[in-house]
Scaffold this active site. Sequence first.
Site, PDB file in Angstrom:
ATOM      1  N   GLY B  18       0.839  -1.198   0.000  1.00 36.44           N
ATOM      2  CA  GLY B  18       0.000   0.000   0.000  1.00 36.44           C
ATOM      3  C   GLY B  18       0.870   1.242   0.000  1.00 36.44           C
ATOM      4  O   GLY B  18       1.764   1.384   0.835  1.00 36.44           O
ATOM      5  N   ALA B  19       0.626   2.142  -0.948  1.00 39.12           N
ATOM      6  CA  ALA B  19       1.477   3.316  -1.104  1.00 39.12           C
ATOM      7  C   ALA B  19       0.724   4.612  -0.855  1.00 39.12           C
ATOM      8  O   ALA B  19       1.012   5.634  -1.453  1.00 39.12           O
ATOM      9  CB  ALA B  19       2.105   3.323  -2.501  1.00 39.12           C
ATOM     10  N   GLY B  20      -0.256   4.556   0.035  1.00 39.67           N
ATOM     11  CA  GLY B  20      -0.916   5.799   0.441  1.00 39.67           C
ATOM     12  C   GLY B  20      -0.086   6.499   1.496  1.00 39.67           C
ATOM     13  O   GLY B  20       1.117   6.237   1.639  1.00 39.67           O
ATOM     14  N   GLY B  23       1.609   4.073   4.172  1.00 41.68           N
ATOM     15  CA  GLY B  23       2.665   3.257   3.580  1.00 41.68           C
ATOM     16  C   GLY B  23       3.894   4.074   3.242  1.00 41.68           C
ATOM     17  O   GLY B  23       5.025   3.692   3.545  1.00 41.68           O
ATOM     18  N   ASP B 215      -7.975  -5.192   0.559  1.00 44.08           N
ATOM     19  CA  ASP B 215      -7.189  -6.378   0.195  1.00 44.08           C
ATOM     20  C   ASP B 215      -6.228  -6.798   1.303  1.00 44.08           C
ATOM     21  O   ASP B 215      -6.127  -7.974   1.638  1.00 44.08           O
ATOM     22  CB  ASP B 215      -6.381  -6.106  -1.081  1.00 44.08           C
ATOM     23  CG  ASP B 215      -7.256  -5.608  -2.215  1.00 44.08           C
ATOM     24  OD1 ASP B 215      -8.426  -6.024  -2.273  1.00 44.08           O
ATOM     25  OD2 ASP B 215      -6.774  -4.796  -3.019  1.00 44.08           O
ATOM     26  N   HIS B 236     -20.599   9.057   6.471  1.00 37.45           N
ATOM     27  CA  HIS B 236     -20.407  10.504   6.414  1.00 37.45           C
ATOM     28  C   HIS B 236     -21.755  11.160   6.156  1.00 37.45           C
ATOM     29  O   HIS B 236     -22.508  10.699   5.304  1.00 37.45           O
ATOM     30  CB  HIS B 236     -19.421  10.849   5.308  1.00 37.45           C
ATOM     31  CG  HIS B 236     -18.870  12.241   5.412  1.00 37.45           C
ATOM     32  ND1 HIS B 236     -19.634  13.346   5.140  1.00 37.45           N
ATOM     33  CD2 HIS B 236     -17.651  12.697   5.781  1.00 37.45           C
ATOM     34  CE1 HIS B 236     -18.885  14.437   5.330  1.00 37.45           C
ATOM     35  NE2 HIS B 236     -17.690  14.071   5.721  1.00 37.45           N
ATOM     36  N   LEU B 246     -18.101  12.749  -1.965  1.00 33.65           N
ATOM     37  CA  LEU B 246     -18.034  13.457  -0.689  1.00 33.65           C
ATOM     38  C   LEU B 246     -18.207  14.967  -0.824  1.00 33.65           C
ATOM     39  O   LEU B 246     -17.623  15.597  -1.688  1.00 33.65           O
ATOM     40  CB  LEU B 246     -16.677  13.164  -0.046  1.00 33.65           C
ATOM     41  CG  LEU B 246     -16.393  13.846   1.280  1.00 33.65           C
ATOM     42  CD1 LEU B 246     -17.299  13.302   2.355  1.00 33.65           C
ATOM     43  CD2 LEU B 246     -14.939  13.649   1.665  1.00 33.65           C
ATOM     44  N   GLU B 249     -16.887  18.040   5.285  1.00 32.70           N
ATOM     45  CA  GLU B 249     -17.396  18.580   6.540  1.00 32.70           C
ATOM     46  C   GLU B 249     -17.119  20.081   6.635  1.00 32.70           C
ATOM     47  O   GLU B 249     -17.802  20.819   7.333  1.00 32.70           O
ATOM     48  CB  GLU B 249     -16.700  17.845   7.698  1.00 32.70           C
ATOM     49  CG  GLU B 249     -17.313  18.067   9.052  1.00 32.70           C
ATOM     50  CD  GLU B 249     -16.823  17.019  10.056  1.00 32.70           C
ATOM     51  OE1 GLU B 249     -16.951  15.822   9.769  1.00 32.70           O
ATOM     52  OE2 GLU B 249     -16.308  17.412  11.101  1.00 32.70           O
ATOM     53  N   HIS B 344     -18.087   5.996   4.530  1.00 32.46           N
ATOM     54  CA  HIS B 344     -16.931   6.866   4.326  1.00 32.46           C
ATOM     55  C   HIS B 344     -15.641   6.249   4.841  1.00 32.46           C
ATOM     56  O   HIS B 344     -14.595   6.376   4.221  1.00 32.46           O
ATOM     57  CB  HIS B 344     -17.200   8.189   5.048  1.00 32.46           C
ATOM     58  CG  HIS B 344     -16.124   9.206   4.895  1.00 32.46           C
ATOM     59  ND1 HIS B 344     -15.685   9.619   3.656  1.00 32.46           N
ATOM     60  CD2 HIS B 344     -15.403   9.900   5.804  1.00 32.46           C
ATOM     61  CE1 HIS B 344     -14.736  10.530   3.825  1.00 32.46           C
ATOM     62  NE2 HIS B 344     -14.531  10.712   5.118  1.00 32.46           N
ATOM     63  N   GLU B 369      -5.806   3.287   7.849  1.00 30.14           N
ATOM     64  CA  GLU B 369      -7.177   2.784   7.907  1.00 30.14           C
ATOM     65  C   GLU B 369      -7.205   1.252   7.954  1.00 30.14           C
ATOM     66  O   GLU B 369      -8.157   0.658   8.476  1.00 30.14           O
ATOM     67  CB  GLU B 369      -7.981   3.295   6.704  1.00 30.14           C
ATOM     68  CG  GLU B 369      -9.474   3.081   6.850  1.00 30.14           C
ATOM     69  CD  GLU B 369     -10.294   3.681   5.705  1.00 30.14           C
ATOM     70  OE1 GLU B 369      -9.727   4.431   4.896  1.00 30.14           O
ATOM     71  OE2 GLU B 369     -11.502   3.397   5.635  1.00 30.14           O
ATOM     72  N   ARG B 380     -14.806   7.859  14.240  1.00 28.08           N
ATOM     73  CA  ARG B 380     -13.631   8.690  14.011  1.00 28.08           C
ATOM     74  C   ARG B 380     -14.020  10.163  13.927  1.00 28.08           C
ATOM     75  O   ARG B 380     -15.047  10.509  13.364  1.00 28.08           O
ATOM     76  CB  ARG B 380     -12.968   8.275  12.701  1.00 28.08           C
ATOM     77  CG  ARG B 380     -11.842   9.183  12.276  1.00 28.08           C
ATOM     78  CD  ARG B 380     -11.094   8.649  11.086  1.00 28.08           C
ATOM     79  NE  ARG B 380     -11.788   8.761   9.823  1.00 28.08           N
ATOM     80  CZ  ARG B 380     -11.951   9.898   9.136  1.00 28.08           C
ATOM     81  NH1 ARG B 380     -11.496  11.037   9.619  1.00 28.08           N
ATOM     82  NH2 ARG B 380     -12.588   9.903   7.986  1.00 28.08           N
ATOM     83  N   SER B 385      -8.065  11.057  10.594  1.00 26.73           N
ATOM     84  CA  SER B 385      -7.592   9.955   9.751  1.00 26.73           C
ATOM     85  C   SER B 385      -6.249  10.295   9.113  1.00 26.73           C
ATOM     86  O   SER B 385      -5.322   9.492   9.117  1.00 26.73           O
ATOM     87  CB  SER B 385      -8.609   9.615   8.674  1.00 26.73           C
ATOM     88  OG  SER B 385      -8.922  10.761   7.915  1.00 26.73           O
TER      89      SER B 385
END
Lengths: 432, 575
Positions: B18-20, B23, B215, B236, B246, B249, B344, B369, B380, B385
């Site tokens: 995971g490269a978010g 990661g 995954d 959300h 979205l 907020e 969300h 997450e 949350r 996040s």
Amino acid sequence: MAAKKKITTKTIKKVARTAMTAQDTKARMKVKPPVEKVRAPVSKKIGRPAQGRVASAAKKTAPKPAKLTAKGKATQKAPKKVKTSKAAARNPARKFVTLRILRGTIVGGKLVQKTQDFKVPYDQRTVVLGALEWIKGEVDGTLTFRRSCRASICGSCGMYINGRSRLACKTKIVDLLQGNESKNIAASGDGVIEISPQKNQPVLKDLVVDIHPFYDKVKKIVPYVQDGPEKEHHVNKDSFAQVNMVSNCIMCGGCYSDCTAMVENPDFLGPAALAKAYRFVADPREGDKTKRLQELSEKDGIWDCTRCGMCIDACPKGVAPMEAIVKLRSLAIEAGVTDNEGARHAMTFKDDIETWGILNEPFMLLKTKGIFGSIGQIGNALNLAKKGKIPNPLPFEHKVERLDEVKAIYKELQDNPLDVKTKAADSGPGAG
Amino acid sequence: MAVWFTPLMIQHDILIIGAGLSGMRAAFEGITAGLDTAVVSKIHPLRSHSCAAQGGVNAAINPKDNWRHHAYDTVKGADYVGDQDSIDMMCKEAPQAVLDLDAMGCPFSREEDGTIAQRAFGGQNFPRTAYAADRTGHAMLHTLWEQAIKFGTKVYDEYFLMKITTDNGRASGAVIMDIRTGQLHQINAKVVCVCTGGYGRVFASNTNAMTNTGDGVAHAMRAGAPAADLEFVQFHPTGLRNSGILISEGVRGEGAYLIDKHGQRFMQKYAPHKFELASRDVVSRAEATEIMNGNGVNGAIFLDVRHLGRDLILERLPQIRQLSIDFEGVDPIHDPIPVRPTCHYTMGGIRTDKWGQSIALKGLFAAGEAACVSVHGANRLGANSLLETIVFGKITGKAMVEFVTKGKGRERPASSNDDLVEVSGQISALKARPARGGVKQAAIREELVDGMQEFCGVFRDKDGLEEAMRRVQKAKDDYAKLTVDDKSDAFNTDVITALELGNLVLLAEATVKSAQERTESRGAQARTDFPKRNDKKWMVHITSHWDAKKGEVVLGRDEVRTVKNAKYAPQERVY
């Protein structure tokens, strides 16, 4: 379920509109409130442009996928049956659009491409990505494209749609069919939407291109803030105004695809990489601005842009890469980075106009490329001469009228120079 | 069909899936510590869904603020089932984590004096949300990607996770598929970190990317690492009615109202002090209640910004206006925007200790997450996040460096080619399944996500959850008959989405079972048949384990970690 089936696009729109705006309470009461669960009865998600019966009926009548044989020949074409099928007759309100998709596979190391037509149901909200997902889910699972966020922020679904690179997730079918001036979309003449992979990049399969050459060029511009002598430690409120302008970029490759300079010179860094470079030059925290400007002024850099403006049109996020490139040029010359063809060309241009009010192209060549460089262009020059396109090298032949006005403009700019960093704001969103 | 085997096993010290933001932040710690660090991502790192975060990141940077207030807001927001040691650590580390990113070059918006600007967010008592315009996640993600290039982190982009491998109760690496060619690779690593985000795609209406299919969590469960808190799914309050896209907020932060079909505001009934800016679970339930009472239109209520005036909308909410026009056909200047509670965020994930290591499988870490550390508990807070990704990306990264350089973790676990053979067999079997008598994946997916949305959504009850379970069971049965059209090797997204669906089905099962188990209402779990919170019985995490023999999810329990702080004692939540 019965109620669900009756709802068509028109009624949804009507109901929604009356419920939101009309004063007529009767109309409001017609809207059946959801009974218990939080669930919209129609068009639940983007993956399905049409719902319930529309989708399933279309499924029955939609064309079988044309199989690409090993030789790349599609075996079957546009289905006219859909229009006259019983299912269509039962549902006259349903609308279909033809997506003409350029599909491709690598066969024995060579790309084989062929167009294939799909009839896809759509409504007012259907976007191209929704239509593609519908084809993949209901008709032909082999159709291949990238997608992720579906809200025009991840940059995955860039593709060439009706003559320009666009994001499939934010391009609506109705806009493509009817045109939408505010989104800079011209109406499709024949009601067919043509979709092909982005250009200037190798195709891997169907609408998927190899993104590595694009990213390799982004890596070439040293894409991170560096320490160095020019680093400023104080950052104020407006410091990032320029950075923000270009950091909207989502790296979708749209500008790279539609770049005309790239066609001529595949090694050109390209609009996105150069806009990213501007992001660092404009950042007060960057320590090596001048060195960056020097490197960017070299071959395949800022001076290779032809300023055609295609990247501005193609950008779905209003980044206007060409504006960034022009700013880099101005900053480079201001920083004294002038020992290169691009800068010499620009300065000669400026001087010529100031002196004579007109360009002297042969001299321009000599000044830009030098004597030896110009000798290399003799072939081109002869070709041009043959067609009578070489102007008289003596500028004194045509005197430009009102040269004094030209000079006045120069003087004005000399007295009150434009600040590059505040010139031209965000040009707003480009293509749909 | 050809199956290729790589001649050599690829070795790395640290393998991150995971490269978010999580990661890439964890990878930064690995690579700058001089370890061989690799990141695997099924899409290019910049396509990660972290980029879609709009609002900002919480941190008590302002001298008038205090991390303890931030921690208190978080414990309360979590409805007291968050782990207090993790929450304290996150809030304490928050300012430094944000400043780290600023030093890397992230263009956070500024105040006049050059300090990082902060705005107000829901459920908190101080404006402590730092931001970069209205694309904070995007700016942060690009910054961390730039750092990966600077330090030369190896990134396998467009490689799909097929299996997390183990060696005697320790994670030993992964089998991954090169999406471009279909070739399988086996990576052996001393430590594996799962940063694959949530699984919001299990609900029909969601704000998530199509790639958010959980995954990593599903594969970690299969490898023997339990997940926890899967019943807590955040809805959300303001997703667009039709697309679920979205609406931040921040719009309510600017003063927008929520109104029903008669044009009346209703939040005063549910949150007498904070109105529209109560915490998300409260606002979503209020909306769902109004809609159920017949005060909505077509399953939606309305977000009204008309009173803010044309100029303010054009100046501060241009993106929101564009989204409303593009995806809903409504111009917020003239008409209210139809919105509804939309899936969300998934608070649950791989159950880890305070440092991000799985409670059961050694050498397996998780962050963001995908993890259940658990700093969000049952609900949350907005802008926590992004904070979790950078704080726990950093903490987990450092913990992995320590794991690899000290103690038994230095020894390299063994990887076996059997895993590669097994995965290869799975793919061949999937492709070989005949179309006749098979089920198409789109049909399975649609039934599953519709069932989850309808029966396991904002409000839940016994009957509904049983129906949800029947739908999940049907999806499980159908999944065994799933057929794909595309039999090719190169860029076979038909196979990829089928495999993603398998992960979603597993997580749907665990979610429904956990929701059935928790017979109380807490945070995002609202049981109409058990409307009260039950602190005596349910101050605990429900864990989900994959039982391969039975072929189903079984549940367990894990305690809530507490610190001695009288302020954190459970109270009724009023906003």
